[in-house]
Enzyme design. Sequence first.
Site, mmCIF file in Angstrom:
data_model
loop_
_atom_site.group_PDB
_atom_site.id
_atom_site.type_symbol
_atom_site.label_atom_id
_atom_site.label_comp_id
_atom_site.label_asym_id
_atom_site.label_seq_id
_atom_site.Cartn_x
_atom_site.Cartn_y
_atom_site.Cartn_z
ATOM 1 N N ILE A 226 4.375 38.623 -22.734
ATOM 2 C CA ILE A 226 3.824 37.385 -22.160
ATOM 3 C C ILE A 226 4.903 36.543 -21.489
ATOM 4 C CG2 ILE A 226 1.767 37.247 -23.619
ATOM 5 C CD1 ILE A 226 3.293 35.164 -25.353
ATOM 6 N N THR B 32 -1.894 27.654 -35.179
ATOM 7 C CA THR B 32 -2.032 27.775 -36.640
ATOM 8 C C THR B 32 -2.013 26.408 -37.316
ATOM 9 O OG1 THR B 32 -0.783 28.462 -38.607
ATOM 10 C CG2 THR B 32 0.483 28.202 -36.618
ATOM 11 N N ASP B 33 -2.667 26.321 -38.466
ATOM 12 C CA ASP B 33 -2.600 25.065 -39.236
ATOM 13 C C ASP B 33 -1.187 24.815 -39.768
ATOM 14 O OD1 ASP B 33 -2.576 27.066 -41.188
ATOM 15 O OD2 ASP B 33 -4.086 26.117 -42.463
ATOM 16 N N TYR C 176 9.153 29.907 -37.952
ATOM 17 C CA TYR C 176 7.897 30.387 -37.358
ATOM 18 C C TYR C 176 7.004 29.220 -36.959
ATOM 19 C CZ TYR C 176 2.938 31.411 -37.480
ATOM 20 O OH TYR C 176 1.596 31.419 -37.191
ATOM 21 N N ALA D 220 7.659 26.143 -36.560
ATOM 22 C CA ALA D 220 8.286 25.288 -35.533
ATOM 23 C C ALA D 220 8.108 25.907 -34.151
ATOM 24 C CB ALA D 220 9.767 25.095 -35.842
ATOM 25 N N LYS E 261 5.637 27.858 -33.214
ATOM 26 C CA LYS E 261 4.234 27.671 -32.828
ATOM 27 C C LYS E 261 4.005 26.227 -32.378
ATOM 28 C CE LYS E 261 1.158 30.235 -32.992
ATOM 29 N NZ LYS E 261 0.681 31.185 -31.938
ATOM 30 N N PRO F 207 5.859 41.403 -55.243
ATOM 31 C CA PRO F 207 6.657 40.205 -55.520
ATOM 32 C C PRO F 207 5.867 38.917 -55.308
ATOM 33 C CG PRO F 207 7.152 41.048 -53.312
ATOM 34 C CD PRO F 207 6.041 41.897 -53.861
HETATM 35 P P1 TYD Z 1 1.682 34.879 -46.038
HETATM 36 O O1 TYD Z 1 0.577 35.885 -46.123
HETATM 37 O O2 TYD Z 1 3.018 35.356 -45.576
HETATM 38 O O3 TYD Z 1 1.139 33.722 -45.091
HETATM 39 P P2 TYD Z 1 1.725 32.219 -44.824
HETATM 40 O O4 TYD Z 1 3.157 32.200 -45.110
HETATM 41 O O5 TYD Z 1 1.475 32.075 -43.379
HETATM 42 O O6 TYD Z 1 0.906 31.309 -45.648
HETATM 43 O O7 TYD Z 1 1.865 34.181 -47.453
HETATM 44 C C1 TYD Z 1 0.765 33.618 -48.111
HETATM 45 C C2 TYD Z 1 1.246 33.087 -49.449
HETATM 46 O O8 TYD Z 1 1.631 34.195 -50.263
HETATM 47 C C3 TYD Z 1 2.462 32.198 -49.347
HETATM 48 O O9 TYD Z 1 2.327 31.116 -50.276
HETATM 49 C C4 TYD Z 1 3.604 33.096 -49.744
HETATM 50 C C5 TYD Z 1 2.968 34.066 -50.730
HETATM 51 N N1 TYD Z 1 3.581 35.417 -50.765
HETATM 52 C C6 TYD Z 1 4.027 35.960 -51.957
HETATM 53 O O10 TYD Z 1 3.936 35.347 -53.036
HETATM 54 N N2 TYD Z 1 4.601 37.201 -51.947
HETATM 55 C C7 TYD Z 1 4.746 37.925 -50.803
HETATM 56 O O11 TYD Z 1 5.292 39.046 -50.842
HETATM 57 C C8 TYD Z 1 4.268 37.366 -49.570
HETATM 58 C C9 TYD Z 1 4.391 38.117 -48.280
HETATM 59 C C10 TYD Z 1 3.672 36.103 -49.598
#
Ligand code: TYD
Length: 342
Positions: free
Chosen positions: A60, A125-126, A149, A151, A153, A204
């Site tokens: 883009i 995004t929110d 990220y 920032a 957006k 994790p």
């Molecule tokens: P994510 O799906 O990366 O979306 P965002 O950061 O945009 O909200 O994460 C969603 C939630 O899950 C966020 O509070 C971080 C948590 N998370 C974990 O606990 N473990 C992980 O391995 C990941 C990727 C996210």
Amino acid sequence: MNLLVTGAAGFIGSHFVRLVRRVRPDWTVHVLDALTYSGNGTTMADFLADGGVMFHHGRIEDHTKVTEIVQGNQIHQIVNFAAESHNDRSLVSGSSFLVSNAMGVENLLNVVRENQLQRFVQVSTDEVYGTIAEGQFTEETPIAPNTPYSASKAAGDLQCRAHFKAYKTPVVLTRGGNTFGPFQYPEKLIPFFATRLIQGKHVPLYGDGSQIREWIHAEDHAAGVLHVLENGLVGEAYNIGDVNERTNLEILEVLLEETGRGQELVINIEDPRKGAHDARYSMATDKLQALGWKPEKEFIPSLRSTIQWYRENRDWWEPIVQDPQYQAFVKQYYGKYLGDLL
Ligand code: TYD
């Protein structure tokens, strides 16, 4: 109508193209995608096979490329889903996020203006609002992003605002909540955990898992974007959410149940996002609902069917998780927490 959808090989963009093909079959749809690590040709296999969608490979930020597509195909409107979108990766390095999410949007805005297109929808995004302890983000909430990220957006959102103010470019913004569903690259919470649990691997959980996200299914999110494309007022932003707040622990419980795995696979790790980890997202969506849109999916059943989709579609995600670049990121980011459990 000749529509250009950017980022269509990605998660929400691909759901959007599928929806448009179904409900607006007379539209001609062109898609542009850079096929970066999270974009996937097989995600587009169904709609590229139907003959009504034309694929263009490129970025883009490439002014010549986007101009050629727009002029060569009499494009009327653009919807931009192309983005770098993963917070954890942005905490390792934010540069590519600024290139796509800020410079890319600036380039698209220039092409829209130079070719006097009818409309540009920027899918945001929110997370640009930051975190909120109580109450809900409205479209008037000042933006206060906390990660590289979000920032980047927010930078894209501000470019949209500036082009609307300066040139009356017909821009409309959407700000969606955390989105889930089939075809999501296995780095975000739900597909990362689902694919690891299916394989019997450890997952994790950051900190105590108390963080709250407002979740929306990708098909509902896509329908919200289409509604804004057709009904939104230029110069306005619209939140797209489902008033569906869940802690990460609640999501984890369903993931474990649906994959038949137990708590022994869950590792509570020290929060790798540290101060950048937003505690809660929650959006007011009255503005878009007043325009006649509402989400339709029920959360728990559609979360269960999403996990089932990952169980049944290993051929979609196995090549991804076996890719050396994917494994290198997982090792680099989670290695110090998971060690041998990687
Ligand atoms: P994510 O799906 O990366 O979306 P965002 O950061 O945009 O909200 O994460 C969603 C939630 O899950 C966020 O509070 C971080 C948590 N998370 C974990 O606990 N473990 C992980 O391995 C990941 C990727 C996210």
